[in-house]
Design a protein around this motif. Structure first.
Motif, PDB file in Angstrom:
ATOM      1  N   SER A 111       0.518   8.760  -5.842  1.00 12.50           N
ATOM      2  CA  SER A 111       0.075  10.028  -5.252  1.00 12.50           C
ATOM      3  C   SER A 111       1.186  11.063  -5.200  1.00 12.50           C
ATOM      4  CB  SER A 111      -0.475   9.804  -3.836  1.00 12.50           C
ATOM      5  OG  SER A 111      -1.761   9.226  -3.870  1.00 12.50           O
ATOM      6  N   HIS A 112       2.429  10.608  -5.026  1.00  5.21           N
ATOM      7  CA  HIS A 112       3.547  11.545  -4.874  1.00  5.21           C
ATOM      8  C   HIS A 112       4.575  11.417  -5.983  1.00  5.21           C
ATOM      9  CE1 HIS A 112       2.118  12.882  -0.943  1.00  5.21           C
ATOM     10  NE2 HIS A 112       1.842  11.628  -0.686  1.00  5.21           N
ATOM     11  N   THR A 138      -8.829   6.163  -5.218  1.00 13.00           N
ATOM     12  CA  THR A 138      -8.522   7.222  -4.246  1.00 13.00           C
ATOM     13  C   THR A 138      -9.421   8.439  -4.452  1.00 13.00           C
ATOM     14  OG1 THR A 138      -6.738   8.010  -5.699  1.00 13.00           O
ATOM     15  CG2 THR A 138      -6.144   6.460  -3.950  1.00 13.00           C
ATOM     16  N   TYR A 175       1.039   4.176  -2.816  1.00  7.86           N
ATOM     17  CA  TYR A 175       0.725   5.548  -2.395  1.00  7.86           C
ATOM     18  C   TYR A 175       1.842   6.516  -2.795  1.00  7.86           C
ATOM     19  CZ  TYR A 175       0.112   9.458   0.864  1.00  7.86           C
ATOM     20  OH  TYR A 175      -0.015  10.705   1.422  1.00  7.86           O
ATOM     21  N   LEU A 176       3.088   6.143  -2.528  1.00  8.50           N
ATOM     22  CA  LEU A 176       4.208   7.026  -2.853  1.00  8.50           C
ATOM     23  C   LEU A 176       4.379   7.170  -4.365  1.00  8.50           C
ATOM     24  CD1 LEU A 176       6.875   5.869  -0.231  1.00  8.50           C
ATOM     25  CD2 LEU A 176       5.537   7.981  -0.201  1.00  8.50           C
ATOM     26  N   SER A 187      -8.605   9.183   3.180  1.00  6.05           N
ATOM     27  CA  SER A 187      -7.342   9.558   2.563  1.00  6.05           C
ATOM     28  C   SER A 187      -6.956   8.522   1.519  1.00  6.05           C
ATOM     29  CB  SER A 187      -6.235   9.666   3.616  1.00  6.05           C
ATOM     30  OG  SER A 187      -5.923   8.384   4.137  1.00  6.05           O
ATOM     31  N   TYR A 192      -5.909   3.276  -9.644  1.00  2.22           N
ATOM     32  CA  TYR A 192      -5.532   3.918  -8.384  1.00  2.22           C
ATOM     33  C   TYR A 192      -6.202   5.272  -8.244  1.00  2.22           C
ATOM     34  CZ  TYR A 192      -2.602   6.090  -4.793  1.00  2.22           C
ATOM     35  OH  TYR A 192      -2.161   6.730  -3.659  1.00  2.22           O
ATOM     36  N   LEU A 238      -4.100   6.917   1.246  1.00  4.74           N
ATOM     37  CA  LEU A 238      -3.402   5.778   1.844  1.00  4.74           C
ATOM     38  C   LEU A 238      -4.385   4.795   2.472  1.00  4.74           C
ATOM     39  CD1 LEU A 238      -0.727   4.451   2.480  1.00  4.74           C
ATOM     40  CD2 LEU A 238      -0.574   5.840   4.552  1.00  4.74           C
ATOM     41  N   SER A 242       0.826  -1.208   0.000  1.00  5.57           N
ATOM     42  CA  SER A 242       0.000   0.000   0.000  1.00  5.57           C
ATOM     43  C   SER A 242       0.857   1.254   0.000  1.00  5.57           C
ATOM     44  CB  SER A 242      -0.919   0.005   1.227  1.00  5.57           C
ATOM     45  OG  SER A 242      -1.726  -1.140   1.263  1.00  5.57           O
ATOM     46  N   LEU A 243       1.916   1.259   0.812  1.00  7.64           N
ATOM     47  CA  LEU A 243       2.785   2.431   0.894  1.00  7.64           C
ATOM     48  C   LEU A 243       3.514   2.671  -0.426  1.00  7.64           C
ATOM     49  CD1 LEU A 243       3.935   4.689   2.637  1.00  7.64           C
ATOM     50  CD2 LEU A 243       5.750   3.115   3.370  1.00  7.64           C
ATOM     51  N   ARG A 301      -5.037   0.926   1.095  1.00  5.54           N
ATOM     52  CA  ARG A 301      -4.844  -0.191   2.029  1.00  5.54           C
ATOM     53  C   ARG A 301      -6.100  -1.050   2.071  1.00  5.54           C
ATOM     54  NH1 ARG A 301      -1.593  -1.966   6.378  1.00  5.54           N
ATOM     55  NH2 ARG A 301      -2.404  -4.068   6.789  1.00  5.54           N
TER      56      ARG A 301
END
Length: 451
Positions: free
Chosen positions: A173-174, A426, A169-170, A435, A422, A437, A165-166, A441
């Motif tokens: 999203s980032h 989200t 997300y990174l 959120s 994704y 994340l 999940s992390l 998850r």
């Protein structure tokens, strides 16, 4: 290489050379005429056209990034970080000696004179669980047996749902690339993971993404109002298009190899919402019973006509559209009868504007555009839930515009579809207050549900 002298050429070669030169002269004359027609016209920017702000010349012509305006900045109210409501630990420090004279004051009663939070992070390390499955040979049937693996820790990938999940997300999203994700995992978490393992972790989400996207699509097709937009992207070096479809309960992203109307029709599957909100791209037309065009796009065209020198028609259209948008922002405080009166007034005034004579060439171009779209300008004044602009779609798709600029785009079709899934998951979860994340998850755990 220069052509040979004319005296060494045959008659046929001379005619061929003269014909080529004549064609080149015609092309140059046409190009000169084209460039001369551009002299004196204003430069198109994000203020008066659909060119994105990134194409503007920052720091020039008084735009963003230029010299700051003269004058002192007005004072601002001071801010401070609020104290945490539930601190994990509280340390009460008593004074032992007076800070002025050194007198022993440890026996005196004291009260809190200052309170603040000290915040830090502990070293972050992955939790490694060694799984040992015991077994033997059955005394009854003689066959070998082995204990079942614990739920969520089956053989296969060693990386649990928290790590997967992390990573997603990174990355999505980032906009952290695979190479940087691998470095972050090693340097920040003490976790060794290759770029190939990251790609495999994302591929394992494909089935969950597909199921979630199907549920989001079903929710979208119950909506009466749908907004949409599209932007270009690249997959495997080939131009593709990313579409976004929004309602008040669902957000659906789709990456397709074309920008055609058939993409939206495939998503809708025969469903026709009451109102469709979009820009004026032809592939977005006639998909709903009514259509609200984005007035922000219209105002940019109006501004361009003003920049070109139209001081009669375009300014009146600009003022009228701005007035209508202000009325739209007050809809929640207006009665139905009052709003209906404003809608009639907006339509009547626009009718009078398009009937006025227009002399300026840029104004005539604008008049032609408005006549073609005028029936789609003021739907938001007859339906309180319809926005006057398509800003919600542009905000939703903006992160996906930045993503390929940072990560260099998608190198596979499945990677593009994972990103679209994704963003759908989200974006839909955000509408219910979750959120990104938390939403991803839940997807990895198989608990994602569309509200």
């Amino acid at each position: 290489m220069s052509p040979p002298p004319l005296h060494v050429l045959t008659e046929a070669e001379k005619n061929e050379l003269l014909l080529a030169q004549h064609e080149m002269i015609e092309r140059l004359v046409a190009r000169i005429s084209e460039l001369e027609s551009l002299v004196g016209t204003p430069r198109k920017t994000s203020r008066n056209s659909h060119i994105p702000p990134s194409k503007d010349d920052f720091g020039k012509r008084g735009g963003k990034g230029g010299k700051p305006k003269a004058g002192k900045r007005p004072p601002r109210e001071g801010k401070h970080r609020p104290l945490t409501e539930t601190p994990d630990k509280t340390e009460r420090i008593m004074a032992a000696n007076c800070c002025h004279c050194g007198t022993d004051i440890s026996s005196q009663a004291q009260h809190c004179r200052h309170r603040y939070d000290h915040i830090d992070l502990p070293p972050i390390r992955p939790i490694v669980t060694r799984i040992e499955l015991f077994g033997a040979r059955c005394g009854g049937c003689g066959r070998r047996y082995r204990a079942a693996a614990p739920a969520g820790m089956e053989p296969g990938t060693p990386f649990g749902p928290g790590i997967r999940s992390l990573l997603a997300y990174l990355h999505h999203s980032h906009h952290v690339s695979f190479e940087r994700l691998s470095r972050i995992a090693a340097e920040l978490f003490g976790l060794t993971i290759s770029q190939g393992a990251i790609a495999n972790a994302f591929r394992r989400m494909e089935a969950g993404m597909t199921a979630a996207t199907k549920a989001i699509t079903d929710k979208l097709l119950t909506a009466k109002i749908i907004a949409s937009d599209e932007t270009s992207t690249r997959t495997n070096g080939i131009a593709h298009w990313q579409w976004v479809f929004l309602s008040k309960d669902a957000v659906l992203h789709k990456i397709a190899p074309r920008r055609a109307r058939s993409v939206a029709e495939e998503v809708l599957g025969g469903h026709q919402p009451d109102v469709w909100v979009s820009d004026r791209y032809a592939g977005q037309q006639e998909l709903g019973k009514e259509h609200q065009v984005c007035l922000a796009h219209v105002l940019r065209d109006v501004q361009y006509a003003i920049d070109c020198g139209d001081t009669a028609f375009a300014p009146k259209v600009r003022d009228h559209l701005r007035w209508a948008i202000r009325i739209g922002k007050r809809r929640s405080s207006l009665k139905d009868t009052t709003l209906a009166a404003y809608a009639a007034k907006a339509d009547n005034l626009l009718t009078r504007l398009v009937q006025m004579p227009v002399a300026h060439p840029a104004g005539r171009v604008l008049l032609k555009q408005i006549k073609a779209w005028r029936s789609k300008f003021f739907i938001f004044l007859t339906n309180r839930n319809v926005p006057a602009t398509n800003n919600i779609s542009e905000r939703e798709i903006r992160p996906s515009v930045v993503f390929p600029k940072v990560t260099n785009g998608f190198r596979s079709d499945w990677g593009a579809q994972i990103h679209a899934g994704y963003r759908s998951v989200t974006g839909t979860a955000r509408l219910s207050g979750k959120s990104a994340l938390v939403a991803i998850r839940e997807l990895v755990d198989g608990r994602f549900m569309v509200a």
